[in-house]
Design a protein around this motif. Structure first.
Motif, PDB file in Angstrom:
ATOM      1  N   ARG A  80       0.823  -1.202   0.000  1.00  0.00           N
ATOM      2  CA  ARG A  80       0.000   0.000   0.000  1.00  0.00           C
ATOM      3  C   ARG A  80       0.861   1.257   0.000  1.00  0.00           C
ATOM      4  NH1 ARG A  80      -4.725   0.391   4.325  1.00  0.00           N
ATOM      5  NH2 ARG A  80      -5.364  -1.406   3.052  1.00  0.00           N
ATOM      6  N   GLY A  81       1.961   1.231   0.751  1.00  0.00           N
ATOM      7  CA  GLY A  81       2.852   2.393   0.784  1.00  0.00           C
ATOM      8  C   GLY A  81       3.480   2.683  -0.571  1.00  0.00           C
ATOM      9  N   GLN A  82       3.939   1.629  -1.266  1.00  0.00           N
ATOM     10  CA  GLN A  82       4.518   1.833  -2.594  1.00  0.00           C
ATOM     11  C   GLN A  82       3.483   2.371  -3.570  1.00  0.00           C
ATOM     12  OE1 GLN A  82       5.983  -2.105  -3.339  1.00  0.00           O
ATOM     13  NE2 GLN A  82       8.004  -1.671  -2.513  1.00  0.00           N
ATOM     14  N   LEU A  83       2.247   1.887  -3.468  1.00  0.00           N
ATOM     15  CA  LEU A  83       1.203   2.372  -4.366  1.00  0.00           C
ATOM     16  C   LEU A  83       0.900   3.845  -4.108  1.00  0.00           C
ATOM     17  CD1 LEU A  83      -0.831   1.653  -6.561  1.00  0.00           C
ATOM     18  CD2 LEU A  83      -2.430   0.959  -4.778  1.00  0.00           C
ATOM     19  N   VAL A  84       0.859   4.255  -2.848  1.00  0.00           N
ATOM     20  CA  VAL A  84       0.598   5.658  -2.520  1.00  0.00           C
ATOM     21  C   VAL A  84       1.723   6.551  -3.036  1.00  0.00           C
ATOM     22  CG1 VAL A  84       0.376   7.286  -0.616  1.00  0.00           C
ATOM     23  CG2 VAL A  84      -0.853   5.120  -0.542  1.00  0.00           C
ATOM     24  N   VAL A  85       2.978   6.104  -2.854  1.00  0.00           N
ATOM     25  CA  VAL A  85       4.122   6.891  -3.345  1.00  0.00           C
ATOM     26  C   VAL A  85       4.072   7.014  -4.860  1.00  0.00           C
ATOM     27  CG1 VAL A  85       6.624   6.919  -3.554  1.00  0.00           C
ATOM     28  CG2 VAL A  85       5.573   6.345  -1.372  1.00  0.00           C
ATOM     29  N   ALA A  86       3.722   5.927  -5.558  1.00  0.00           N
ATOM     30  CA  ALA A  86       3.632   5.980  -7.017  1.00  0.00           C
ATOM     31  C   ALA A  86       2.558   6.959  -7.482  1.00  0.00           C
ATOM     32  CB  ALA A  86       3.361   4.583  -7.576  1.00  0.00           C
ATOM     33  N   LEU A  87       1.412   6.942  -6.809  1.00  0.00           N
ATOM     34  CA  LEU A  87       0.335   7.875  -7.176  1.00  0.00           C
ATOM     35  C   LEU A  87       0.744   9.321  -6.922  1.00  0.00           C
ATOM     36  CD1 LEU A  87      -2.814   5.971  -5.850  1.00  0.00           C
ATOM     37  CD2 LEU A  87      -2.093   6.257  -8.222  1.00  0.00           C
ATOM     38  N   LEU A  88       1.441   9.562  -5.811  1.00  0.00           N
ATOM     39  CA  LEU A  88       1.890  10.919  -5.521  1.00  0.00           C
ATOM     40  C   LEU A  88       2.898  11.400  -6.553  1.00  0.00           C
ATOM     41  CD1 LEU A  88       2.264  10.786  -1.630  1.00  0.00           C
ATOM     42  CD2 LEU A  88       0.488  11.933  -2.949  1.00  0.00           C
ATOM     43  N   LEU A  89       3.829  10.531  -6.927  1.00  0.00           N
ATOM     44  CA  LEU A  89       4.813  10.916  -7.938  1.00  0.00           C
ATOM     45  C   LEU A  89       4.148  11.166  -9.285  1.00  0.00           C
ATOM     46  CD1 LEU A  89       7.747   8.468  -7.099  1.00  0.00           C
ATOM     47  CD2 LEU A  89       7.607  10.913  -6.615  1.00  0.00           C
ATOM     48  N   PHE A  90       3.162  10.336  -9.636  1.00  0.00           N
ATOM     49  CA  PHE A  90       2.457  10.548 -10.900  1.00  0.00           C
ATOM     50  C   PHE A  90       1.714  11.879 -10.882  1.00  0.00           C
ATOM     51  CE2 PHE A  90      -1.513  10.160 -13.304  1.00  0.00           C
ATOM     52  CZ  PHE A  90      -1.004   9.945 -14.575  1.00  0.00           C
TER      53      PHE A  90
END
Length: 303
Positions: A80-90
């Protein structure tokens, strides 16, 4: 002669070699044995067996390995943390790209603008700065009156009544009049959408509009625009048909150039097969009103 036998001729007799006979009482000497001649030794290199070629991997094993690799890589197992970071970077990258593109578009429009258009833009910026300085001076003057007045209570009441009237104009509960413009937008093709009217409103506000009315709808701080499925636009839930008429109270010398800047409201409407007409007037009346509503959740915060 007859009856005589022919003589037989003897052939040559082979001479027999006589071997010497040893004298009696003597032992015969043994003949020396001839040693066999030794042949030269030849080093024989050991035969090197050729390396056996690796046996080809069976096709079934290769397919199994590929399936295992594919199963390990897809679908990706993200926390979940990696997915949140990816969405923020996008989101950050998308925002930067949009900002860079809008900045480049604005700069390209300014580079292609004529000299008179650039002068008009500079005049508009100067006018905005002067309005802000004037508002600041008025507020400082009001503060000085309150501090220096002998009857501060009376002065405070006067300032309060004046402020109530000003806020009533902004809130749409009081009629407004003064110099301004009337912007008429004709849209025979039905290409003008809600976002275009909203952009027009924002441009007028940025140019110093103090009271705005579109047809018979008063524009206030919480005004919203929506498109109608069958065509047309709704303002605050009310159907508004074209031509769209903006009645605006403000300085005409600031409002008109703001609408005519390169890439501004007028150019955008014309690119959508609509026609915008601006009429400057010394006195316009904004008489549409809205019902004052008390806030349900917002309360004054303590100082």
């Amino acid at each position: 002669m007859a009856g005589t036998k022919p003589e037989a001729k003897a052939g040559p007799v082979a001479e027999a070699k006589s071997e010497p006979v040893p004298a009696p009482g003597t032992e015969p000497k043994p003949e020396p044995k001839s040693e066999p001649k030794s042949e030269p030794e030849v080093e024989v290199e050991p035969e090197v067996e050729p390396e056996a070629a690796p046996e080809p991997e069976p096709a079934s094993d290769r397919d199994t390995g590929r399936r295992r690799l594919k199963a390990a890589l897809w679908p990706p197992r993200l926390s979940r943390g990696q997915l949140v970071v990816a969405l923020l970077l996008f989101s950050l990258g998308l925002g930067l790209a949009i900002q860079v593109r809008s900045t480049n578009d604005h700069h390209s429009q300014l580079r292609g603008a004529r000299q008179e258009d650039l002068v008009r833009i500079l005049d508009e910026l100067d006018s905005r700065q002067q309005r802000l300085q004037q508002e600041k001076a008025e507020l400082e003057q009001s503060l000085a009156k309150l501090e220096n007045s002998s009857n501060q209570a009376k002065e405070a009441q006067e300032q309060t009544r004046k402020k109530v009237t000003e806020l009533g104009v902004l809130a749409g509960t009081v009629k407004a009049t003064g110099p301004g413009i009337v912007l008429t937008v004709d849209d025979p093709q039905g290409q003008v959408k809600a976002d275009m009217l909203l952009d027009t409103l924002q441009e007028l506000r940025a140019a110093g509009a103090e009271a705005i009315q579109i047809n018979d709808v008063r524009v206030v701080v919480n005004t919203y625009f929506t498109d109608v499925s069958g065509g047309g636009v709704q303002i605050d839930g009310k159907k508004v048909s074209q031509p769209y008429r903006f009645t605006v109270v403000g300085n005409p010398q600031d409002l008109t150039p703001a609408l005519n800047i390169p890439g501004g409201v007028v150019r955008t409407l014309e690119s959508n097969q609509a026609r915008a007409t601006i009429a400057q007037q010394q006195k316009v009346v904004v008489d549409a009103l809205v019902d004052a509503k008390s806030p349900q959740y917002a309360k004054p915060a303590p100082k």
